[in-house]
Design an enzyme around this catalytic site. Structure first.
Site, PDB file in Angstrom:
ATOM      1  N   ARG A   1      35.995  44.631  69.757  1.00 39.19           N
ATOM      2  CA  ARG A   1      36.373  45.291  70.995  1.00 39.19           C
ATOM      3  C   ARG A   1      35.680  44.521  72.115  1.00 39.19           C
ATOM      4  O   ARG A   1      35.378  43.357  71.949  1.00 39.19           O
ATOM      5  CB  ARG A   1      35.950  46.757  70.965  1.00 39.19           C
ATOM      6  CG  ARG A   1      36.883  47.577  70.104  1.00 39.19           C
ATOM      7  CD  ARG A   1      36.326  48.920  69.773  1.00 39.19           C
ATOM      8  NE  ARG A   1      35.204  48.780  68.868  1.00 39.19           N
ATOM      9  CZ  ARG A   1      34.695  49.773  68.165  1.00 39.19           C
ATOM     10  NH1 ARG A   1      35.184  50.985  68.273  1.00 39.19           N
ATOM     11  NH2 ARG A   1      33.676  49.556  67.347  1.00 39.19           N
TER      12      ARG A   1
ATOM     13  N   HIS B   1      41.792  50.896  64.422  1.00 38.76           N
ATOM     14  CA  HIS B   1      41.690  50.396  63.040  1.00 38.76           C
ATOM     15  C   HIS B   1      43.071  50.016  62.497  1.00 38.76           C
ATOM     16  O   HIS B   1      43.242  48.961  61.882  1.00 38.76           O
ATOM     17  CB  HIS B   1      41.112  51.474  62.108  1.00 38.76           C
ATOM     18  CG  HIS B   1      39.672  51.808  62.328  1.00 38.76           C
ATOM     19  ND1 HIS B   1      39.244  53.087  62.570  1.00 38.76           N
ATOM     20  CD2 HIS B   1      38.558  51.057  62.305  1.00 38.76           C
ATOM     21  CE1 HIS B   1      37.928  53.104  62.689  1.00 38.76           C
ATOM     22  NE2 HIS B   1      37.484  51.879  62.536  1.00 38.76           N
TER      23      HIS B   1
ATOM     24  N   LYS C   1      24.774  57.339  58.215  1.00 38.01           N
ATOM     25  CA  LYS C   1      25.407  57.567  59.524  1.00 38.01           C
ATOM     26  C   LYS C   1      25.828  59.025  59.698  1.00 38.01           C
ATOM     27  O   LYS C   1      26.363  59.392  60.738  1.00 38.01           O
ATOM     28  CB  LYS C   1      26.652  56.686  59.667  1.00 38.01           C
ATOM     29  CG  LYS C   1      26.383  55.306  60.227  1.00 38.01           C
ATOM     30  CD  LYS C   1      27.696  54.670  60.691  1.00 38.01           C
ATOM     31  CE  LYS C   1      27.498  53.381  61.457  1.00 38.01           C
ATOM     32  NZ  LYS C   1      28.804  52.793  61.853  1.00 38.01           N
TER      33      LYS C   1
ATOM     34  N   SER D   1      35.749  55.578  66.777  1.00 37.59           N
ATOM     35  CA  SER D   1      35.677  56.806  65.967  1.00 37.59           C
ATOM     36  C   SER D   1      34.647  57.761  66.564  1.00 37.59           C
ATOM     37  O   SER D   1      34.828  58.975  66.548  1.00 37.59           O
ATOM     38  CB  SER D   1      35.256  56.478  64.534  1.00 37.59           C
ATOM     39  OG  SER D   1      36.168  55.616  63.934  1.00 37.59           O
TER      40      SER D   1
END
Ligand code: ADP
Length: 172
Positions: free
Chosen positions: A97, A19, A43, A135
């Protein structure tokens, strides 16, 4: 000259070196960057929204090219496009990514473009040193007592450790 405002939305649970690399690059692309920390309660985040905002702000204080006044960190829970409009952004920054991100990001960018065709989504790639970091895996490795210092700053690593140590102490 018009001031180009961008927003970089994410859950940042927690903010990783990936990030931070995207933020550093985004600051080359826009004049002002709003880092939008999505509430995303569904989440089941490890850190509350307030904690995630505080952790991101703390990281920003340590980022090299992040001069004060060129960025802000704000929580949001509205539709991303509404949040972007409310801060006067013309660009949404997302990080890409490997192929795994592509399909989701492709759909999101396409649907957002329909909601507001004046706001462009711009994808940035992190350096190959940070490409693989997520993460989610930081949390999984941290939960099992692994070393996460390769993936997050020492400050974030300490926060994650503290959270899992606290959880372990409670379950004893
Ligand atoms: P979200 O829930 O919106 O996916 P994340 O915090 O997981 O929130 O990610 C925010 C953005 O940062 C996404 O565009 C994601 O693809 C990007 N990102 C996360 N980690 C990396 C990384 N290691 N390299 C490049 N981009 C990344």
């Amino acid at each position: 000259m018009t001031r180009r405002v961008g927003i970089y939305p994410g859950t940042f649970d927690p903010i990783t070196n990936g990030h931070s690399d995207i933020i550093r690059r985004a600051l080359h692309v826009v004049d002002h960057l709003v880092i939008g920390v999505a509430r995303n309660d569904a989440k089941g985040p490890l850190f509350s929204t307030d904690e995630r905002v505080e952790i991101v702000r703390d990281e920003m204080e340590h980022l090299e090219n992040a001069s004060a006044g060129r960025f802000e960190v704000r929580p949001f829970e509205s539709l991303l496009m509404h949040f972007a409009e409310s801060v006067g952004a013309s660009i949404i920054i997302r990080g890409l990514r490997a192929v795994s991100d592509f399909e989701y990001e492709f759909q999101m960018a396409g649907m957002n473009a329909r909601l507001n065709p004046n706001i462009e989504t711009v994808f940035l790639m992190a350096s190959d040193r940070y490409q693989f970091i997520s993460s989610r895996f930081v949390k999984e490795i941290g939960a099992l007592g692994g070393d996460i210092r390769h993936f997050v700053s020492p400050r974030v690593a300490a926060r994650v450790l503290e959270r899992f140590d606290g959880a372990r102490a409670k379950s004893r």
